[in-house]
Design a protein around this motif. Structure first.
Motif, mmCIF file in Angstrom:
data_model
loop_
_atom_site.group_PDB
_atom_site.id
_atom_site.type_symbol
_atom_site.label_atom_id
_atom_site.label_comp_id
_atom_site.label_asym_id
_atom_site.label_seq_id
_atom_site.Cartn_x
_atom_site.Cartn_y
_atom_site.Cartn_z
ATOM 1 N N SER A 102 0.792 -1.237 0.000
ATOM 2 C CA SER A 102 0.000 0.000 0.000
ATOM 3 C C SER A 102 0.820 1.281 0.000
ATOM 4 C CB SER A 102 -0.898 0.023 1.243
ATOM 5 O OG SER A 102 -0.101 0.131 2.417
ATOM 6 N N ASP A 105 -0.381 3.703 2.704
ATOM 7 C CA ASP A 105 -1.659 4.396 2.582
ATOM 8 C C ASP A 105 -2.724 3.571 3.304
ATOM 9 O OD1 ASP A 105 -3.959 5.700 1.935
ATOM 10 O OD2 ASP A 105 -3.758 5.490 -0.245
ATOM 11 N N ALA A 108 -5.874 2.588 1.288
ATOM 12 C CA ALA A 108 -5.701 1.921 -0.019
ATOM 13 C C ALA A 108 -6.737 0.818 -0.201
ATOM 14 C CB ALA A 108 -4.293 1.353 -0.126
ATOM 15 N N GLN A 119 -3.260 -4.594 2.967
ATOM 16 C CA GLN A 119 -4.136 -5.075 1.888
ATOM 17 C C GLN A 119 -4.772 -6.434 2.197
ATOM 18 O OE1 GLN A 119 -4.607 -3.220 -1.654
ATOM 19 N NE2 GLN A 119 -4.753 -2.155 0.297
#
Length: 207
Positions: A102, A105, A108, A119
């Motif tokens: 990511s 982030d 994301a 993620q």
């Protein structure tokens, strides 16, 4: 004092706007002549025609802006360190996964539905008990727990564990406990390993 003809007054004023180091005042004498002076006196009627530049004028910055991805890592250092300690994983490894997944982030979201710093897929997050995948602490904790599970499953083979993190453990097993021939996974594993090795080297450098 400097006496100047009226015709050249404008050129002096123009240049003073760029190189003035003191306030410049104009005095008009009875005969019509103009005097420019930087000495302010109370017995004369002066008109300021140029102002001294501020001494603390800000110089143009020569420092290049830092990329966002580089500034976000320290923000989650404590979260990563705690998750690494709890699940007996190197903190550098978790940072490497986060950077690849990511780029730090927390919001994301991939087209396939993977979300957050590490993620996590919806089903994986549910299985791990992560209720809010966009909460950094919960996401990193869930991702660390999942990665530890994969490391145990594949006998601490980091490459296979990372391949399973990306493509799913069932896929890795289906290919005979080998990295699946998917372009994304083939790029993913070396990317994480590269970040991991770099972070390990950085950690060993004398401060």
């Amino acid at each position: 004092m400097i006496r100047v003809p009226v015709l050249v007054l404008s050129s002096i004023l123009a240049s003073s706007a760029f190189c003035a180091h003191a306030d410049i005042f104009r005095v008009v004498s009875a005969d019509g002549s103009i005097t420019l002076t930087n000495i302010q006196r109370s017995d004369r009627k002066l008109v300021r025609v140029a102002r001294e530049k501020p001494l603390l004028a800000k110089a143009p910055s020569l420092v290049q802006p830092i990329r966002k991805g580089k500034t976000k890592a320290p923000r989650y250092a404590l979260i990563v360190a705690q998750a690494a300690f709890d699940y007996e994983l190197p903190a550098e490894l978790l940072h490497a996964v986060i950077q690849t997944e990511s780029n730090y982030d927390p919001s994301a979201l991939s087209p396939k539905g993977a979300a957050g710093l590490m993620q996590l897929m919806p089903d994986t997050a549910k299985d791990l008990g992560v209720q809010d995948v966009f909460d950094p602490a919960a996401n990193v904790r869930g991702g660390a727990r999942y990665l530890k599970r994969l490391m145990t499953m594949f006998d601490n083979d980091l490459s296979l564990a990372l391949a399973a993190y990306n493509a799913g453990p069932g896929t890795v097993l289906a290919y005979g406990s080998a990295i699946p021939p998917y372009p994304e996974t083939q790029r993913y594993v070396p990317s994480v390993l590269g970040h991991y090795q770099r972070l390990q080297a950085d950690a060993k450098r004398p401060r």
